[in-house]
Design a protein around this motif. Structure first.
Motif, mmCIF file in Angstrom:
data_model
loop_
_atom_site.group_PDB
_atom_site.id
_atom_site.type_symbol
_atom_site.label_atom_id
_atom_site.label_comp_id
_atom_site.label_asym_id
_atom_site.label_seq_id
_atom_site.Cartn_x
_atom_site.Cartn_y
_atom_site.Cartn_z
ATOM 1 N N MET A 5 0.828 -1.202 0.000
ATOM 2 C CA MET A 5 0.000 0.000 0.000
ATOM 3 C C MET A 5 0.862 1.252 0.000
ATOM 4 O O MET A 5 0.549 2.223 -0.691
ATOM 5 C CB MET A 5 -0.934 0.007 1.224
ATOM 6 N N ASP A 6 1.962 1.209 0.749
ATOM 7 C CA ASP A 6 2.874 2.349 0.775
ATOM 8 C C ASP A 6 3.497 2.561 -0.599
ATOM 9 O O ASP A 6 3.629 3.697 -1.065
ATOM 10 C CB ASP A 6 3.972 2.129 1.824
ATOM 11 N N ILE A 7 3.861 1.478 -1.249
ATOM 12 C CA ILE A 7 4.470 1.570 -2.583
ATOM 13 C C ILE A 7 3.452 2.121 -3.579
ATOM 14 O O ILE A 7 3.751 3.016 -4.375
ATOM 15 C CB ILE A 7 5.011 0.192 -3.029
ATOM 16 N N ILE A 8 2.233 1.595 -3.536
ATOM 17 C CA ILE A 8 1.175 2.070 -4.437
ATOM 18 C C ILE A 8 0.875 3.540 -4.161
ATOM 19 O O ILE A 8 0.752 4.351 -5.084
ATOM 20 C CB ILE A 8 -0.095 1.206 -4.312
ATOM 21 N N GLN A 9 0.795 3.905 -2.896
ATOM 22 C CA GLN A 9 0.546 5.305 -2.535
ATOM 23 C C GLN A 9 1.689 6.192 -3.032
ATOM 24 O O GLN A 9 1.455 7.270 -3.560
ATOM 25 C CB GLN A 9 0.376 5.447 -1.019
ATOM 26 N N HIS A 10 2.910 5.712 -2.866
ATOM 27 C CA HIS A 10 4.080 6.469 -3.330
ATOM 28 C C HIS A 10 4.035 6.635 -4.855
ATOM 29 O O HIS A 10 4.306 7.729 -5.386
ATOM 30 C CB HIS A 10 5.368 5.750 -2.896
ATOM 31 N N LEU A 11 3.692 5.576 -5.564
ATOM 32 C CA LEU A 11 3.579 5.655 -7.022
ATOM 33 C C LEU A 11 2.464 6.617 -7.443
ATOM 34 O O LEU A 11 2.618 7.371 -8.409
ATOM 35 C CB LEU A 11 3.336 4.267 -7.607
ATOM 36 N N LEU A 12 1.357 6.607 -6.742
ATOM 37 C CA LEU A 12 0.275 7.552 -7.034
ATOM 38 C C LEU A 12 0.721 8.997 -6.778
ATOM 39 O O LEU A 12 0.382 9.907 -7.547
ATOM 40 C CB LEU A 12 -0.968 7.215 -6.218
ATOM 41 N N ASP A 13 1.482 9.200 -5.704
ATOM 42 C CA ASP A 13 2.013 10.536 -5.414
ATOM 43 C C ASP A 13 2.946 10.988 -6.528
ATOM 44 O O ASP A 13 2.903 12.152 -6.961
ATOM 45 C CB ASP A 13 2.745 10.539 -4.070
ATOM 46 N N ILE A 14 3.794 10.069 -6.979
ATOM 47 C CA ILE A 14 4.714 10.394 -8.075
ATOM 48 C C ILE A 14 3.922 10.725 -9.336
ATOM 49 O O ILE A 14 4.238 11.683 -10.060
ATOM 50 C CB ILE A 14 5.701 9.232 -8.310
ATOM 51 N N GLU A 15 2.878 9.970 -9.607
ATOM 52 C CA GLU A 15 2.055 10.226 -10.796
ATOM 53 C C GLU A 15 1.364 11.583 -10.701
ATOM 54 O O GLU A 15 1.304 12.332 -11.681
ATOM 55 C CB GLU A 15 1.017 9.119 -10.956
ATOM 56 N N GLU A 17 2.413 14.157 -8.979
ATOM 57 C CA GLU A 17 3.472 15.167 -9.130
ATOM 58 C C GLU A 17 3.865 15.302 -10.599
ATOM 59 O O GLU A 17 4.061 16.415 -11.110
ATOM 60 C CB GLU A 17 4.693 14.788 -8.278
ATOM 61 N N ALA A 18 3.957 14.195 -11.290
ATOM 62 C CA ALA A 18 4.267 14.224 -12.723
ATOM 63 C C ALA A 18 3.158 14.938 -13.492
ATOM 64 O O ALA A 18 3.425 15.730 -14.406
ATOM 65 C CB ALA A 18 4.469 12.804 -13.248
ATOM 66 N N SER A 19 1.930 14.668 -13.112
ATOM 67 C CA SER A 19 0.792 15.320 -13.758
ATOM 68 C C SER A 19 0.830 16.827 -13.522
ATOM 69 O O SER A 19 0.628 17.619 -14.449
ATOM 70 C CB SER A 19 -0.509 14.733 -13.230
ATOM 71 N N ARG A 20 1.109 17.258 -12.281
ATOM 72 C CA ARG A 20 1.216 18.685 -11.977
ATOM 73 C C ARG A 20 2.366 19.325 -12.753
ATOM 74 O O ARG A 20 2.232 20.431 -13.282
ATOM 75 C CB ARG A 20 1.424 18.888 -10.470
ATOM 76 N N THR A 21 3.489 18.608 -12.815
ATOM 77 C CA THR A 21 4.647 19.123 -13.555
ATOM 78 C C THR A 21 4.298 19.284 -15.032
ATOM 79 O O THR A 21 4.644 20.289 -15.663
ATOM 80 C CB THR A 21 5.855 18.182 -13.388
ATOM 81 N N LEU A 22 3.595 18.289 -15.573
ATOM 82 C CA LEU A 22 3.175 18.356 -16.979
ATOM 83 C C LEU A 22 2.225 19.527 -17.206
ATOM 84 O O LEU A 22 2.368 20.279 -18.175
ATOM 85 C CB LEU A 22 2.505 17.047 -17.388
ATOM 86 N N ILE A 23 1.271 19.713 -16.307
ATOM 87 C CA ILE A 23 0.321 20.828 -16.431
ATOM 88 C C ILE A 23 1.055 22.166 -16.324
ATOM 89 O O ILE A 23 0.794 23.089 -17.096
ATOM 90 C CB ILE A 23 -0.805 20.705 -15.385
#
Length: 101
Positions: A5-15, A17-23
């Motif tokens: 769950m921590d790994i999935i949550q971390h991956l979602l956070d990264i996604e 952040e990537a989405s915000r960076t892209l925007i």
């Protein structure tokens, strides 16, 4: 399970952040494109106005030149007409011959 769950949550956070960076990158790119378009339009309008002004200036100069040449030719023509000797007798005789012959 907690590690997963921590790994999935971390991956979602990264996604996220990537989405915000892209925007943010897209917003910045749009701003740069808008600024470049505005500057290009401004430069185009300035150059266009300069070219039109040059054409208008040349046109006005050419019109003035042609008007001056026309005036000079008309003046020369009038002077030549005044220099011409009129023979009213011959003119009247010609009219008499043409109209009443």
């Amino acid at each position: 399970m907690s590690d997963e769950m921590d790994i999935i949550q971390h991956l979602l956070d990264i996604e996220r952040e990537a989405s915000r960076t892209l925007i943010d990158a897209q917003t910045e790119a749009d701003a740069k494109i808008t600024a470049a378009r505005t500057e290009a339009e401004k430069e185009f309008k300035a150059r266009y106005a300069e070219i039109v002004a040059g054409i208008d200036r040349k046109s006005d100069e050419e019109k003035a030149k042609i008007s001056m040449e026309h005036e000079n030719e008309m003046q020369s023509f009038k002077e030549e007409l005044h220099k011409t000797v009129q023979d009213r007798g011959a003119f009247d005789a010609l009219l008499e011959k043409l109209l009443y012959a």
